[in-house]
Write a protein that holds these residues in place. Structure first.
Motif, PDB file in Angstrom:
ATOM      1  N   GLY A 254      -3.379   0.643  -4.357  1.00  0.00           N
ATOM      2  CA  GLY A 254      -3.821  -0.737  -4.221  1.00  0.00           C
ATOM      3  C   GLY A 254      -4.304  -1.380  -5.507  1.00  0.00           C
ATOM      4  N   GLN A 255      -4.978  -0.611  -6.364  1.00  0.00           N
ATOM      5  CA  GLN A 255      -5.535  -1.183  -7.585  1.00  0.00           C
ATOM      6  C   GLN A 255      -4.460  -1.695  -8.536  1.00  0.00           C
ATOM      7  OE1 GLN A 255      -8.638  -1.898  -8.017  1.00  0.00           O
ATOM      8  NE2 GLN A 255      -9.393  -0.820  -6.196  1.00  0.00           N
ATOM      9  N   ALA A 256      -3.244  -1.219  -8.400  1.00  0.00           N
ATOM     10  CA  ALA A 256      -2.159  -1.686  -9.267  1.00  0.00           C
ATOM     11  C   ALA A 256      -1.820  -3.155  -9.022  1.00  0.00           C
ATOM     12  CB  ALA A 256      -0.915  -0.820  -9.058  1.00  0.00           C
ATOM     13  N   TRP A 257      -2.244  -3.669  -7.873  1.00  0.00           N
ATOM     14  CA  TRP A 257      -1.940  -5.057  -7.508  1.00  0.00           C
ATOM     15  C   TRP A 257      -3.162  -5.959  -7.608  1.00  0.00           C
ATOM     16  CZ3 TRP A 257       3.212  -5.306  -6.725  1.00  0.00           C
ATOM     17  CH2 TRP A 257       3.860  -4.114  -6.402  1.00  0.00           C
ATOM     18  N   ALA A 258      -4.292  -5.405  -8.058  1.00  0.00           N
ATOM     19  CA  ALA A 258      -5.574  -6.110  -8.064  1.00  0.00           C
ATOM     20  C   ALA A 258      -5.703  -6.985  -9.314  1.00  0.00           C
ATOM     21  CB  ALA A 258      -6.722  -5.113  -7.968  1.00  0.00           C
ATOM     22  N   GLU A 259      -5.123  -8.183  -9.248  1.00  0.00           N
ATOM     23  CA  GLU A 259      -5.122  -9.132 -10.359  1.00  0.00           C
ATOM     24  C   GLU A 259      -4.770 -10.507  -9.816  1.00  0.00           C
ATOM     25  OE1 GLU A 259      -0.706  -7.948 -12.059  1.00  0.00           O
ATOM     26  OE2 GLU A 259      -2.414  -6.650 -12.534  1.00  0.00           O
ATOM     27  N   GLY A 260      -4.553 -11.478 -10.689  1.00  0.00           N
ATOM     28  CA  GLY A 260      -4.203 -12.816 -10.251  1.00  0.00           C
ATOM     29  C   GLY A 260      -2.715 -12.977 -10.027  1.00  0.00           C
ATOM     30  N   TRP A 261      -2.363 -13.828  -9.015  1.00  0.00           N
ATOM     31  CA  TRP A 261      -0.959 -14.034  -8.658  1.00  0.00           C
ATOM     32  C   TRP A 261      -0.706 -15.518  -8.375  1.00  0.00           C
ATOM     33  CZ3 TRP A 261       2.430  -9.868  -8.522  1.00  0.00           C
ATOM     34  CH2 TRP A 261       1.840  -8.601  -8.595  1.00  0.00           C
ATOM     35  N   ASN A 262       0.406 -16.007  -8.887  1.00  0.00           N
ATOM     36  CA  ASN A 262       0.863 -17.366  -8.577  1.00  0.00           C
ATOM     37  C   ASN A 262       1.867 -17.336  -7.432  1.00  0.00           C
ATOM     38  OD1 ASN A 262      -0.600 -18.507 -10.663  1.00  0.00           O
ATOM     39  ND2 ASN A 262       1.124 -18.609 -12.082  1.00  0.00           N
ATOM     40  N   PHE A 263       1.707 -18.254  -6.491  1.00  0.00           N
ATOM     41  CA  PHE A 263       2.670 -18.420  -5.399  1.00  0.00           C
ATOM     42  C   PHE A 263       3.048 -19.892  -5.311  1.00  0.00           C
ATOM     43  CE2 PHE A 263       0.174 -14.654  -4.189  1.00  0.00           C
ATOM     44  CZ  PHE A 263       1.198 -13.727  -4.029  1.00  0.00           C
ATOM     45  N   GLY A 264       3.998 -20.295  -6.110  1.00  0.00           N
ATOM     46  CA  GLY A 264       4.401 -21.685  -6.160  1.00  0.00           C
ATOM     47  C   GLY A 264       5.863 -21.865  -5.804  1.00  0.00           C
ATOM     48  N   PRO A 265       6.309 -23.103  -5.711  1.00  0.00           N
ATOM     49  CA  PRO A 265       7.697 -23.392  -5.334  1.00  0.00           C
ATOM     50  C   PRO A 265       8.649 -23.235  -6.510  1.00  0.00           C
ATOM     51  CG  PRO A 265       6.525 -25.425  -5.731  1.00  0.00           C
ATOM     52  CD  PRO A 265       5.516 -24.325  -5.894  1.00  0.00           C
ATOM     53  N   GLN A 266       9.930 -23.453  -6.241  1.00  0.00           N
ATOM     54  CA  GLN A 266      10.923 -23.468  -7.303  1.00  0.00           C
ATOM     55  C   GLN A 266      10.615 -24.597  -8.278  1.00  0.00           C
ATOM     56  OE1 GLN A 266      13.005 -21.068  -7.478  1.00  0.00           O
ATOM     57  NE2 GLN A 266      13.653 -20.411  -5.448  1.00  0.00           N
ATOM     58  N   ALA A 267      11.119 -24.460  -9.506  1.00  0.00           N
ATOM     59  CA  ALA A 267      10.809 -25.445 -10.547  1.00  0.00           C
ATOM     60  C   ALA A 267      11.217 -26.859 -10.146  1.00  0.00           C
ATOM     61  CB  ALA A 267      11.492 -25.045 -11.852  1.00  0.00           C
ATOM     62  N   ASP A 268      12.358 -26.992  -9.452  1.00  0.00           N
ATOM     63  CA  ASP A 268      12.817 -28.344  -9.104  1.00  0.00           C
ATOM     64  C   ASP A 268      12.070 -28.922  -7.910  1.00  0.00           C
ATOM     65  OD1 ASP A 268      13.907 -26.734  -7.169  1.00  0.00           O
ATOM     66  OD2 ASP A 268      15.963 -27.410  -7.422  1.00  0.00           O
ATOM     67  N   ASP A 269      11.111 -28.185  -7.353  1.00  0.00           N
ATOM     68  CA  ASP A 269      10.278 -28.715  -6.283  1.00  0.00           C
ATOM     69  C   ASP A 269       8.973 -29.296  -6.811  1.00  0.00           C
ATOM     70  OD1 ASP A 269      11.905 -28.332  -4.059  1.00  0.00           O
ATOM     71  OD2 ASP A 269      11.353 -26.223  -3.903  1.00  0.00           O
TER      72      ASP A 269
END
Length: 374
Positions: A254-269
């Motif tokens: 689990g600690q390997a994923w313990a950081e910041g993450w972006n969840f955004g749309p495609q660039a053209d959105d």
């Protein structure tokens, strides 16, 4: 299929969800409950009449719904101890830029101190494995760049709301490094764009204001028509939060994923406010009207804001399922289906859209999984 949410992971799992009465929190609580999770919610009562939470009678479908303030440590600690969660999703927040200007101290208190209170109470949870702290795409120091911000870019924020979200990121990182990682609890933060979808009735947000104006046959007034934002349907970032929590919940990895993450749309959105209203109007059954307020009428808001989600795509296998245009169409469809003399129950429409989303996700992501196995 690891690129998709795994219902078996969530069935019977104890979840503590702050902000469950809000727009995003309600959709997440419904999704988790329908997968068989034991969802314990903690939030203020819905602020506006006719909230999605009330329309779904969601409090009756959850293991427990506590209506209280995250800044009040005693009831928060008691509710969290009663839930004994394995996973915490922290969504409770003051979520509006204009409100941040009107009430800056309260915004910092809720978004920064409130986050610290949640993480402090989490330290006493014996079975806790994972925490997802949801902040905002506005947590970054905005330079009005035309390209997307990456997770490694510095935190910041011009206005109180944005600055409070950057500060919440720092609070989460501090608690992760100082306390929770040592206890075997994996803490990550999730940054999403402007989420839209059925059931959002929050004033001062573009889509609810637009649908209210269209439905009332009145002119919509735009604060900042040229501002560009990453628009996405609410189910897309929630899909990312769930996938991330599943990785965090792996006891040894689990600690390997313990950081910041972006969840955004495609660039053209990343569309301007003006373009979004034009697309909404295409799906509305009657002609609509709107006008723009003169420049300088309102307090400062960023003009350009995009997210680079390469990390989530490459490491989590996550990517948006519905385009921004799909999201706008689904939002108008939800609104028209749940209003008027032949209105369908909001719960039925939510579940139908969730089913459609999962079917589209399976179609979109299955080829990636096949290719990865070759």
């Amino acid at each position: 299929m690891e690129n998709l949410v795994n219902p078996a992971f969530w069935a019977g799992r104890r979840i503590f969800l702050t902000g469950h009465t809000g727009f995003k929190g309600t959709w997440l609580a419904l999704w988790l409950s329908d997968m068989g999770a034991q969802v314990h919610g903690y939030a203020l009562p819905p602020e506006h009449p006719g909230s999605l939470f009330e329309r779904l009678s969601l409090g009756e479908r959850m293991a427990r719904s506590t209506l209280a303030d995250i800044r009040d440590s005693a009831p928060l600690h008691a509710a969290m101890q009663a839930a004994n969660p394995e996973v915490i999703f922290h969504l409770a927040a003051q979520a509006l830029v204009p409100a941040g200007y009107r009430q800056p101290v309260e915004t910092f208190a809720v978004n920064v101190v409130g986050t610290a209170q949640v993480l402090e109470c989490a330290r006493a949870c014996l079975d806790l494995a994972a925490v997802v702290v949801v902040t905002s795409d506005k947590c970054y120091e905005n330079h009005e760049w035309p390209w997307g911000y990456r997770e490694s870019d510095p935190m910041g924020g011009h206005d109180p709301y944005s600055a409070s979200k950057g500060a919440a990121e720092l609070v989460a990182a501090s608690y992760r490094r100082s306390f929770l990682a040592q206890q075997g609890v994996a803490v990550a933060t999730a940054r999403a764009g402007n989420v839209i979808g059925g059931g959002d009735n929050t004033p001062s947000r573009l889509i609810p204001d637009a649908l209210a104006a269209f439905g009332g046959d009145t002119a919509l007034h735009l604060r900042n028509p040229k501002a560009t934002r990453p628009w996405q349907h609410v189910l897309d970032p929630l899909h990312g939060y769930l996938q991330l929590a599943e990785r965090l919940g792996q006891k040894e990895q689990g600690q390997a994923w313990a950081e910041g993450w972006n969840f955004g749309p495609q660039a053209d959105d990343a569309l301007s406010v003006e373009a979004v209203v034009g697309l909404l109007a295409q799906h509305w059954p009657r002609p609509v009207r709107w006008s723009a307020d003169p420049p300088g009428t309102h307090a400062h808001e960023a003009q350009q804001l995009r997210l680079d989600c390469s990390k989530a795509r490459q490491r989590l296998g996550w990517r948006p399922v519905w385009s921004g245009r799909d999201a706008l169409q689904k939002t108008v469809q939800w609104h028209l289906s749940t209003h008027g003399p032949r209105a369908a129950p909001a719960l039925d429409v939510c579940r139908a859209q969730l089913t459609g989303f999962l079917q589209d996700a399976d179609t979109l992501l299955a080829p990636d999984l096949v290719a990865a196995s070759l």
